[in-house]
Design a protein around this motif. Structure first.
Motif, PDB file in Angstrom:
ATOM      1  N   TRP A  81      12.171  14.280   5.168  1.00 36.25           N
ATOM      2  CA  TRP A  81      11.518  13.296   6.041  1.00 36.25           C
ATOM      3  C   TRP A  81      12.435  12.276   6.726  1.00 36.25           C
ATOM      4  CZ3 TRP A  81      12.476   8.536   4.173  1.00 36.25           C
ATOM      5  CH2 TRP A  81      12.556   8.333   2.787  1.00 36.25           C
ATOM      6  N   ILE A  82      13.659  12.084   6.264  1.00 33.46           N
ATOM      7  CA  ILE A  82      14.535  11.065   6.875  1.00 33.46           C
ATOM      8  C   ILE A  82      14.696  11.318   8.377  1.00 33.46           C
ATOM      9  CG2 ILE A  82      16.912  10.167   6.971  1.00 33.46           C
ATOM     10  CD1 ILE A  82      16.940  10.385   3.869  1.00 33.46           C
ATOM     11  N   ASN A  83      14.973  12.553   8.758  1.00 33.41           N
ATOM     12  CA  ASN A  83      15.147  12.872  10.183  1.00 33.41           C
ATOM     13  C   ASN A  83      13.860  12.715  10.985  1.00 33.41           C
ATOM     14  OD1 ASN A  83      17.864  13.391   9.980  1.00 33.41           O
ATOM     15  ND2 ASN A  83      17.593  15.597   9.691  1.00 33.41           N
ATOM     16  N   LYS A  88       0.834  -1.200   0.000  1.00 34.63           N
ATOM     17  CA  LYS A  88       0.000   0.000   0.000  1.00 34.63           C
ATOM     18  C   LYS A  88       0.873   1.256   0.000  1.00 34.63           C
ATOM     19  CE  LYS A  88      -3.612   1.961   2.881  1.00 34.63           C
ATOM     20  NZ  LYS A  88      -4.083   1.959   4.251  1.00 34.63           N
ATOM     21  N   VAL A  89       0.531   2.192  -0.864  1.00 35.23           N
ATOM     22  CA  VAL A  89       1.262   3.461  -0.908  1.00 35.23           C
ATOM     23  C   VAL A  89       0.774   4.330   0.256  1.00 35.23           C
ATOM     24  CG1 VAL A  89       1.742   5.548  -2.260  1.00 35.23           C
ATOM     25  CG2 VAL A  89       1.545   3.334  -3.422  1.00 35.23           C
ATOM     26  N   VAL A  90       1.708   4.800   1.076  1.00 37.31           N
ATOM     27  CA  VAL A  90       1.336   5.644   2.220  1.00 37.31           C
ATOM     28  C   VAL A  90       2.191   6.913   2.267  1.00 37.31           C
ATOM     29  CG1 VAL A  90       0.578   3.702   3.661  1.00 37.31           C
ATOM     30  CG2 VAL A  90       2.948   4.525   3.846  1.00 37.31           C
ATOM     31  N   GLY A  91       1.678   7.915   2.916  1.00 35.31           N
ATOM     32  CA  GLY A  91       2.423   9.153   3.118  1.00 35.31           C
ATOM     33  C   GLY A  91       3.210   9.091   4.417  1.00 35.31           C
ATOM     34  N   LEU A  92       3.967  10.121   4.687  1.00 32.44           N
ATOM     35  CA  LEU A  92       4.828  10.149   5.870  1.00 32.44           C
ATOM     36  C   LEU A  92       4.029  10.066   7.170  1.00 32.44           C
ATOM     37  CD1 LEU A  92       7.707  10.505   7.008  1.00 32.44           C
ATOM     38  CD2 LEU A  92       7.267  12.959   7.042  1.00 32.44           C
ATOM     39  N   GLU A  93       2.881  10.777   7.222  1.00 34.85           N
ATOM     40  CA  GLU A  93       2.112  10.823   8.476  1.00 34.85           C
ATOM     41  C   GLU A  93       1.604   9.445   8.879  1.00 34.85           C
ATOM     42  OE1 GLU A  93      -0.881  13.856   8.536  1.00 34.85           O
ATOM     43  OE2 GLU A  93       0.640  15.431   8.262  1.00 34.85           O
ATOM     44  N   THR A  94       1.173   8.664   7.895  1.00 34.33           N
ATOM     45  CA  THR A  94       0.705   7.300   8.186  1.00 34.33           C
ATOM     46  C   THR A  94       1.845   6.489   8.777  1.00 34.33           C
ATOM     47  OG1 THR A  94      -0.795   7.464   6.317  1.00 34.33           O
ATOM     48  CG2 THR A  94      -0.371   5.250   7.147  1.00 34.33           C
ATOM     49  N   LEU A  95       3.017   6.574   8.146  1.00 30.00           N
ATOM     50  CA  LEU A  95       4.170   5.825   8.635  1.00 30.00           C
ATOM     51  C   LEU A  95       4.553   6.281  10.045  1.00 30.00           C
ATOM     52  CD1 LEU A  95       6.361   3.733   8.123  1.00 30.00           C
ATOM     53  CD2 LEU A  95       7.739   5.537   7.069  1.00 30.00           C
ATOM     54  N   GLN A  96       4.540   7.585  10.246  1.00 29.85           N
ATOM     55  CA  GLN A  96       4.888   8.114  11.573  1.00 29.85           C
ATOM     56  C   GLN A  96       3.929   7.621  12.650  1.00 29.85           C
ATOM     57  OE1 GLN A  96       5.168  12.323  10.356  1.00 29.85           O
ATOM     58  NE2 GLN A  96       7.099  12.374  11.483  1.00 29.85           N
ATOM     59  N   ILE A 119       4.569   1.367   0.770  1.00 31.44           N
ATOM     60  CA  ILE A 119       5.428   2.044  -0.200  1.00 31.44           C
ATOM     61  C   ILE A 119       5.366   3.527   0.154  1.00 31.44           C
ATOM     62  CG2 ILE A 119       5.863   2.465  -2.649  1.00 31.44           C
ATOM     63  CD1 ILE A 119       4.089  -0.057  -3.212  1.00 31.44           C
ATOM     64  N   LEU A 120       6.489   4.074   0.577  1.00 32.10           N
ATOM     65  CA  LEU A 120       6.468   5.453   1.068  1.00 32.10           C
ATOM     66  C   LEU A 120       6.478   6.455  -0.082  1.00 32.10           C
ATOM     67  CD1 LEU A 120       6.495   7.209   3.647  1.00 32.10           C
ATOM     68  CD2 LEU A 120       8.984   7.307   3.421  1.00 32.10           C
ATOM     69  N   ASP A 121       5.509   7.369  -0.020  1.00 31.57           N
ATOM     70  CA  ASP A 121       5.414   8.440  -1.012  1.00 31.57           C
ATOM     71  C   ASP A 121       5.492   9.756  -0.246  1.00 31.57           C
ATOM     72  OD1 ASP A 121       4.999   9.975  -3.233  1.00 31.57           O
ATOM     73  OD2 ASP A 121       2.881   9.471  -3.480  1.00 31.57           O
ATOM     74  N   ALA A 122       6.695  10.298  -0.133  1.00 32.86           N
ATOM     75  CA  ALA A 122       6.854  11.442   0.769  1.00 32.86           C
ATOM     76  C   ALA A 122       7.720  12.562   0.208  1.00 32.86           C
ATOM     77  CB  ALA A 122       7.398  10.962   2.105  1.00 32.86           C
ATOM     78  N   GLY A 123       8.093  12.476  -1.083  1.00 34.10           N
ATOM     79  CA  GLY A 123       8.847  13.578  -1.687  1.00 34.10           C
ATOM     80  C   GLY A 123      10.305  13.612  -1.267  1.00 34.10           C
ATOM     81  N   ASP A 124      10.839  14.817  -1.107  1.00 34.04           N
ATOM     82  CA  ASP A 124      12.266  15.033  -0.829  1.00 34.04           C
ATOM     83  C   ASP A 124      12.707  14.326   0.458  1.00 34.04           C
ATOM     84  OD1 ASP A 124      14.818  15.946  -0.454  1.00 34.04           O
ATOM     85  OD2 ASP A 124      14.271  18.044  -0.113  1.00 34.04           O
ATOM     86  N   PRO A 125      13.585  13.307   0.325  1.00 34.62           N
ATOM     87  CA  PRO A 125      14.032  12.558   1.512  1.00 34.62           C
ATOM     88  C   PRO A 125      14.661  13.445   2.582  1.00 34.62           C
ATOM     89  CG  PRO A 125      14.714  11.438  -0.486  1.00 34.62           C
ATOM     90  CD  PRO A 125      14.181  12.780  -0.902  1.00 34.62           C
ATOM     91  N   ASN A 126      15.299  14.547   2.163  1.00 34.28           N
ATOM     92  CA  ASN A 126      15.927  15.426   3.155  1.00 34.28           C
ATOM     93  C   ASN A 126      14.887  16.010   4.114  1.00 34.28           C
ATOM     94  OD1 ASN A 126      18.243  16.814   4.240  1.00 34.28           O
ATOM     95  ND2 ASN A 126      17.353  18.669   3.377  1.00 34.28           N
TER      96      ASN A 126
END
Lengths: 201, 173
Positions: free
Chosen positions: B121-123, B31-39, B112-119
């Protein structure tokens, strides 16, 4: 039993702790002498006219490196004449990644027509000193007299899959600021990349 | 009498089908998810140890260590394995991840993370993570302790790292 647990955990701590944190922004860089793909030894001191360097830890095998290949060639085309040549160093040990052997580097550089140094660090001492974590990983260095210092560490830009869609070109911004005599605004960034494959110490 | 027998047969069949389904494991489509879901997943581990593996289909050491994660998820009730694919960073089409999961019969949950620029969201996932793959984050639900490891895992590593994240901080330090 408790002693055994403590011992196991101590072993784990050593096994899973990062080997070396490497250089930070502002650190002084020690010069090195590494073998280039043309067979000659290369040091930073050999670049008499350089004002700094775009050191890129890069390899033959990583798909992220491949995605950035043309952009790396472009950085050298744009900045070598302005005093900031690209110096690429392969951080991967061929013991772990066979496709990253010196012979494969020679072949890769020839195929891509690299006009910049692509260096092999057999002992991996220089790699451990810098401490790159992934490929491609950039260290922009600036030189004043015989002092070489780290000015930027991180990604090339903010869009791996599409160069034309990148909105933040981190390395270009850092080098442009250095050329203009300004302090670098964004000194550290991160990107998804292939973990560096060091040989076991 | 007759409907009863049918009912019984249907019941037996249902139980058999259910147990077969259980043996085969529950398979979810990636499933494709955004950063907030993963967080929010990372922030609510429950009573289990969450083992979140960051990988991509193009990452050879990630693919190599995946059977160890699958095995772990199958064998331990106190551990929840989640595989977070970084494939969209290189290819906007999630199809490659979906066909990979099917071909390899992956049972662990895949996001599957869909979150744009890794810089950006990585931190936010873990400040000690450089962004290199593979990377694995361990979160102990009972204590909230976290541990991020940035290297290829070998046989036995996962179990040892789970013990480490669960253990008394005094012993570790």
């Amino acid at each position: 039993m408790k002693k055994l647990i403590v011992l196991c955990l101590a072993v784990l701590l050593v096994a899973f702790s990062p080997a070396n944190k490497g250089y930070e922004v502002g650190d002084k860089v020690t010069d090195f002498k590494l073998k280039n793909v043309d067979g000659k030894m290369v040091s930073l001191a050999d670049y008499k006219d350089a004002k700094g360097f775009i050191v890129i830890f890069d390899c033959n095998t990583c798909p992220v490196s491949k995605a950035y290949n043309d952009r790396i060639i472009g950085l050298n085309e744009k900045y070598a004449s302005k005093g900031y040549p690209v110096v690429a160093i392969n951080p991967n040990s061929p013991e772990v990644s066979a496709g990253d052997s010196f012979d494969e580097m020679v072949r890769y550089a020839r195929k891509k027509g690299y006009e910049f140094a692509y260096l092999y660090d057999e002992s991996q001492e220089v790699i451990r000193r810098f401490g790159p974590t992934n490929t491609p990983h950039v260290f922009v260095l600036t030189r004043s007299g015989s002092d070489v210092k780290v000015a930027y560490i991180g990604a090339i830009d903010d869009n791996t899959r599409d160069a034309s869609a990148a909105t933040k070109r981190y390395v270009e911004a850092a080098v442009d600021e250095l050329i203009a005599g300004k302090p670098v605004t964004t000194t550290r960034t991160k990107a998804v990349g292939c973990g560096v494959k060091l040989k076991s110490a | 009498m007759f409907p009863g027998r049918v009912g019984l047969a249907a019941g037996i069949l249902t139980v058999a089908a259910l147990s077969m389904w259980r043996c085969a494991g529950t398979r979810h489509e990636p499933k494709v998810v955004g950063l907030e879901t993963l967080q929010s997943i990372i922030a609510s581990p429950g009573q289990e140890v969450l083992v979140i593996n960051f990988w991509a289909t193009w990452c050879a050491p990630c693919v190599k260590e995946m059977p160890l994660l699958e095995e772990l998820g199958k064998n331990r009730d106190d551990v929840r394995v989640i595989l977070v694919s970084m494939d969209l960073d290189l290819d906007p089409d999630p199809a490659k991840v979906i066909s990979f999961a099917e071909a390899k019969h992956i049972k662990s949950r895949i996001f599957i993370l869909d979150a744009g620029d890794p810089n950006e969201w990585i931190n936010k996932i873990d400040s000690s993570w450089s962004g290199a793959l593979p990377a694995t984050l361990f979160v102990d639900g009972r204590t909230g302790r976290r541990l991020l490891i940035e290297k290829e895992l070998h046989k036995g590593d996962l179990e040892e790292l789970i013990t480490r994240v669960q253990s008394d901080p005094e012993i570790v330090l």
